[in-house]
Design a protein around this motif. Structure first.
Motif, PDB file in Angstrom:
ATOM      1  N   GLY A 140      -8.788  -3.959 -17.223  1.00  0.00           N
ATOM      2  CA  GLY A 140      -7.991  -3.961 -16.004  1.00  0.00           C
ATOM      3  C   GLY A 140      -8.863  -3.586 -14.821  1.00  0.00           C
ATOM      4  N   PHE A 141      -8.240  -3.217 -13.720  1.00  0.00           N
ATOM      5  CA  PHE A 141      -8.997  -2.912 -12.510  1.00  0.00           C
ATOM      6  C   PHE A 141      -8.184  -2.007 -11.603  1.00  0.00           C
ATOM      7  N   ARG A 142      -8.865  -1.460 -10.612  1.00  0.00           N
ATOM      8  CA  ARG A 142      -8.200  -0.674  -9.582  1.00  0.00           C
ATOM      9  C   ARG A 142      -8.753  -1.054  -8.220  1.00  0.00           C
ATOM     10  N   ILE A 143      -7.908  -0.901  -7.217  1.00  0.00           N
ATOM     11  CA  ILE A 143      -8.253  -1.275  -5.849  1.00  0.00           C
ATOM     12  C   ILE A 143      -8.394  -0.017  -4.998  1.00  0.00           C
ATOM     13  N   HIS A 144      -9.437   0.003  -4.164  1.00  0.00           N
ATOM     14  CA  HIS A 144      -9.676   1.121  -3.250  1.00  0.00           C
ATOM     15  C   HIS A 144      -9.667   0.607  -1.814  1.00  0.00           C
ATOM     16  N   ALA A 145      -9.213   1.474  -0.902  1.00  0.00           N
ATOM     17  CA  ALA A 145      -9.190   1.146   0.530  1.00  0.00           C
ATOM     18  C   ALA A 145      -9.187   2.453   1.315  1.00  0.00           C
ATOM     19  N   PRO A 146      -9.668   2.462   2.556  1.00  0.00           N
ATOM     20  CA  PRO A 146      -9.662   3.676   3.380  1.00  0.00           C
ATOM     21  C   PRO A 146      -8.260   3.991   3.885  1.00  0.00           C
ATOM     22  N   MET A 147      -7.459   4.640   3.038  1.00  0.00           N
ATOM     23  CA  MET A 147      -6.048   4.850   3.337  1.00  0.00           C
ATOM     24  C   MET A 147      -5.804   6.204   4.012  1.00  0.00           C
ATOM     25  N   ASN A 148      -6.451   7.255   3.512  1.00  0.00           N
ATOM     26  CA  ASN A 148      -6.219   8.588   4.063  1.00  0.00           C
ATOM     27  C   ASN A 148      -7.157   8.941   5.210  1.00  0.00           C
ATOM     28  N   ARG A 149      -8.353   8.355   5.211  1.00  0.00           N
ATOM     29  CA  ARG A 149      -9.282   8.547   6.317  1.00  0.00           C
ATOM     30  C   ARG A 149     -10.206   7.343   6.379  1.00  0.00           C
ATOM     31  N   PRO A 150     -10.753   7.030   7.549  1.00  0.00           N
ATOM     32  CA  PRO A 150     -11.470   5.766   7.721  1.00  0.00           C
ATOM     33  C   PRO A 150     -12.816   5.688   7.023  1.00  0.00           C
ATOM     34  N   ASP A 151     -13.377   6.835   6.615  1.00  0.00           N
ATOM     35  CA  ASP A 151     -14.724   6.825   6.049  1.00  0.00           C
ATOM     36  C   ASP A 151     -14.734   6.980   4.534  1.00  0.00           C
ATOM     37  N   TYR A 152     -13.575   6.878   3.891  1.00  0.00           N
ATOM     38  CA  TYR A 152     -13.529   7.051   2.435  1.00  0.00           C
ATOM     39  C   TYR A 152     -12.549   6.053   1.834  1.00  0.00           C
ATOM     40  N   TYR A 153     -12.966   5.406   0.733  1.00  0.00           N
ATOM     41  CA  TYR A 153     -12.111   4.425   0.055  1.00  0.00           C
ATOM     42  C   TYR A 153     -11.283   5.133  -1.020  1.00  0.00           C
ATOM     43  N   ASP A 154      -9.994   5.300  -0.750  1.00  0.00           N
ATOM     44  CA  ASP A 154      -9.079   5.928  -1.696  1.00  0.00           C
ATOM     45  C   ASP A 154      -8.593   4.918  -2.731  1.00  0.00           C
ATOM     46  N   GLU A 155      -8.224   5.406  -3.897  1.00  0.00           N
ATOM     47  CA  GLU A 155      -7.606   4.546  -4.896  1.00  0.00           C
ATOM     48  C   GLU A 155      -6.181   4.245  -4.459  1.00  0.00           C
ATOM     49  N   VAL A 156      -5.853   2.953  -4.381  1.00  0.00           N
ATOM     50  CA  VAL A 156      -4.553   2.497  -3.895  1.00  0.00           C
ATOM     51  C   VAL A 156      -3.650   2.073  -5.038  1.00  0.00           C
ATOM     52  N   CYS A 157      -4.184   1.304  -5.986  1.00  0.00           N
ATOM     53  CA  CYS A 157      -3.365   0.802  -7.086  1.00  0.00           C
ATOM     54  C   CYS A 157      -4.243   0.507  -8.283  1.00  0.00           C
ATOM     55  N   VAL A 158      -3.606   0.422  -9.444  1.00  0.00           N
ATOM     56  CA  VAL A 158      -4.319   0.136 -10.688  1.00  0.00           C
ATOM     57  C   VAL A 158      -3.465  -0.787 -11.546  1.00  0.00           C
ATOM     58  N   PHE A 159      -4.099  -1.788 -12.145  1.00  0.00           N
ATOM     59  CA  PHE A 159      -3.470  -2.687 -13.117  1.00  0.00           C
ATOM     60  C   PHE A 159      -4.166  -2.438 -14.452  1.00  0.00           C
ATOM     61  N   LEU A 160      -3.441  -1.846 -15.406  1.00  0.00           N
ATOM     62  CA  LEU A 160      -4.063  -1.471 -16.675  1.00  0.00           C
ATOM     63  C   LEU A 160      -2.998  -1.366 -17.750  1.00  0.00           C
ATOM     64  N   GLY A 161      -3.166  -2.122 -18.844  1.00  0.00           N
ATOM     65  CA  GLY A 161      -2.287  -2.037 -19.984  1.00  0.00           C
ATOM     66  C   GLY A 161      -1.078  -2.941 -19.897  1.00  0.00           C
ATOM     67  N   ALA A 162      -0.957  -3.882 -20.853  1.00  0.00           N
ATOM     68  CA  ALA A 162       0.189  -4.807 -20.904  1.00  0.00           C
ATOM     69  C   ALA A 162       0.405  -5.423 -19.522  1.00  0.00           C
ATOM     70  N   SER A 163       1.608  -5.270 -18.949  1.00  0.00           N
ATOM     71  CA  SER A 163       1.830  -5.770 -17.582  1.00  0.00           C
ATOM     72  C   SER A 163       2.119  -4.612 -16.640  1.00  0.00           C
ATOM     73  N   TYR A 164       1.571  -3.427 -16.939  1.00  0.00           N
ATOM     74  CA  TYR A 164       1.812  -2.234 -16.133  1.00  0.00           C
ATOM     75  C   TYR A 164       0.901  -2.196 -14.912  1.00  0.00           C
ATOM     76  N   PHE A 165       1.443  -1.684 -13.819  1.00  0.00           N
ATOM     77  CA  PHE A 165       0.635  -1.377 -12.646  1.00  0.00           C
ATOM     78  C   PHE A 165       1.311  -0.259 -11.877  1.00  0.00           C
ATOM     79  N   ARG A 166       0.527   0.459 -11.098  1.00  0.00           N
ATOM     80  CA  ARG A 166       1.058   1.560 -10.303  1.00  0.00           C
ATOM     81  C   ARG A 166       0.303   1.651  -9.000  1.00  0.00           C
TER      82      ARG A 166
END
Length: 501
Positions: A140-166
């Motif tokens: 699976g994979f996870r997506i990062h983006a500067p969500m909490n501050r502009p200089d750091y890529y936070d984890e936004v979502c993850v797709f892992l296991g069967a059809s689960y994502f969060r």
């Protein structure tokens, strides 16, 4: 990532060939158009189902929790790292519970290029036995983006296991999960778990505020395609376009399914010996039905499986909410339950007749997701057909509020003698402020029971109101319904509850 998170165009078709068990073969000149994944799902559904590829080197077949957790993707190898783009992607290794191969592609300039597994992109520590580098694909994979501050890529979502994502919103930590599709949830014969077998990640443009992810799902009963448009923020929003192609009739499909955990709370502390006042990722199911009525159903950890159906026509929204946002309601510094997201489903268009289903499963540990909710259409998904749904997922501190009615924020329940229970319900809302107490009335009904000592009064500690009553119990489930009114005008949403021994 903790233990619970782990336990949990026809012309282009020839270039994106389905391999018998190894997933997909992708050449560098594979053309990708908006209909590519939908066409693949339709084609896949026209063939007999083949089990997913679970072939792994012997060193990876039986990894335990600690061994798998020691495998880390190297952040400096992230997709789009150093390209001054607003998103990055990191990948999960196969092993432990995640043996199924998932193929992942990058889409850019109208072409889909497969992202190849490279052992050098991971660190393994000293707990994982050595194995040869080979084409393993990913889990699976996870997506990062500067969500909490502009200089750091936070984890936004993850797709892992069967059809689960969060996903999470700004300032939040992971909690409940969504799924692509559920089939036969709660059936005695067992549940069917569809799998995401391939993803296509569209390369974002510089300055983009959203990321598009395509997914191909497969199971014994059907195949399906998904297009997720992900927008991180104070509320992280997924726009979902879904097309389902059943191989056979699917009478018990679950659309926009979600799973969560409710261990105990002020309404349900049966046989709990714990220093914390509450432990849950979600504390209630909210429903905004087609009649314009808002329902609030506090969750339980029952002694026996409980299944509730909220029948409806063209629902306007539903979701598992975490309304309690006060640390002192949990007293858990490590888990931070007050920072877990709520998840609200907003159907786009008419979904017809059906019902919001709620499953509450007994659990003795907080590591298990024991709550499930989804929309079940009244009409089965017909074999050889195409069934299209569009909806929006809101991950964040609250659901979009459709009206100004007061909300129930806490449901406390305690014994009042051997055959009675006291229900204490707190509400807050701007419409309750400054209202004449003489005009406020609590309306409570109980199926197969008697309601006594009904009291409504302002709550000076919350700035809201409190509704309390006693109810006779005889050892069998009782359906309850309550709200505040001013004359014939509702002041609050409707509290609905199943008390069960």
């Amino acid at each position: 990532m903790n233990r619970r998170q782990l336990v949990q165009g026809s012309a282009v078709l020839p270039a994106l060939l389905l391999a018998s068990r190894s997933g997909f073969a992708a050449a560098s000149d594979d053309v990708f158009v908006p209909s590519t994944v939908r066409d693949l799902a339709r084609m896949l559904a026209g063939k007999p189902y083949e089990a997913p590829d679970e072939k792994l080197p012997s060193a990876l077949k039986d990894l335990d929790y600690d061994q798998y957790r020691s495998i880390r993707f190297l952040p400096e190898r992230a997709l789009w790292r150093g390209k001054n783009l607003p998103f990055e992607a990191q990948f999960f290794h196969r092993g432990f519970f995640y043996n199924n191969r998932v193929n992942i592609f990058e889409v850019a300039d109208g072409k889909a290029i497969e992202l190849k597994y490279r052992k050098a992109d991971f660190s393994f520590g000293d707990k994982v036995p050595p194995f040869e580098d080979s084409d393993l694909g990913f889990a699976g994979f996870r997506i990062h983006a500067p969500m909490n501050r502009p200089d750091y890529y936070d984890e936004v979502c993850v797709f892992l296991g069967a059809s689960y994502f969060r996903a999470v919103a700004k300032g939040q930590t992971y909690g409940l999960s969504a799924r692509g599709l559920s089939i036969d949830t709660g059936e005695a014969k067992g549940e069917e778990f569809p799998l995401f077998k391939a993803f296509w990640l569209e390369r974002p443009a510089p300055g983009a505020t959203s990321l598009v992810i395509h997914a191909l799902l497969d199971s014994k009963s059907c195949a399906a395609s998904y297009r997720f448009t992900v927008r991180p923020g104070d509320t992280t929003v997924f726009d979902v376009e879904m097309s389902v192609y059943p191989r056979i009739e699917v009478p018990r499909a679950g659309l926009a399914p979600m799973t969560s955990m409710f261990f105990f709370g002020p309404n349900d502390r049966n046989a709990v010996d714990d220093f914390r006042p509450s432990v849950h990722d979600s504390d209630g199911l909210a429903v905004f039905n087609g009649k314009g009525e808002s329902l609030w159903r506090p969750l339980n950890n029952p002694r026996d499986l409980q299944i509730s159906t909220f029948q409806d026509l063209n629902p306007r929204g539903f979701g598992l909410m975490q309304r309690e946002r006060n640390f002192f309601a949990y007293q858990d510094i490590e888990s931070s339950f007050e920072k877990r997201p709520s998840l609200w489903v907003e159907p786009i268009g008419d979904w017809g007749e059906g019902g919001v289903m709620l499953f509450e499963i007994p659990t003795k540990e907080e590591v298990h997701d024991n709550i499930a909710a989804f929309w079940r259409p009244k009409t089965p998904l017909q074999a050889k057909g195409e069934h299209n749904y569009t909806y929006r997922l809101h991950w964040g501190p609250d659901s979009p509020k459709p009206h100004s009615l007061a909300r129930f924020t806490r449901s406390g329940i305690g014994a009042r003698g051997e055959d009675a229970r006291l229900f204490v319900l707190d509400l807050v809302g701007e419409n309750l402020k400054g209202i004449d107490p003489a005009g406020v009335k609590g309306v409570v009904t109980a199926e197969k029971s008697e309601v006594k000592n009904l009291v409504t009064q302002p709550n000076p500690h919350t700035g809201g109101w409190r509704l309390s009553f006693q109810c006779q119990v005889k050892g069998e489930p009782i359906e309850l319904r309550a709200l505040l009114t001013e004359g014939d005008k509702p002041l609050s949403e409707v509290w609905v509850y199943r008390w069960a021994p």
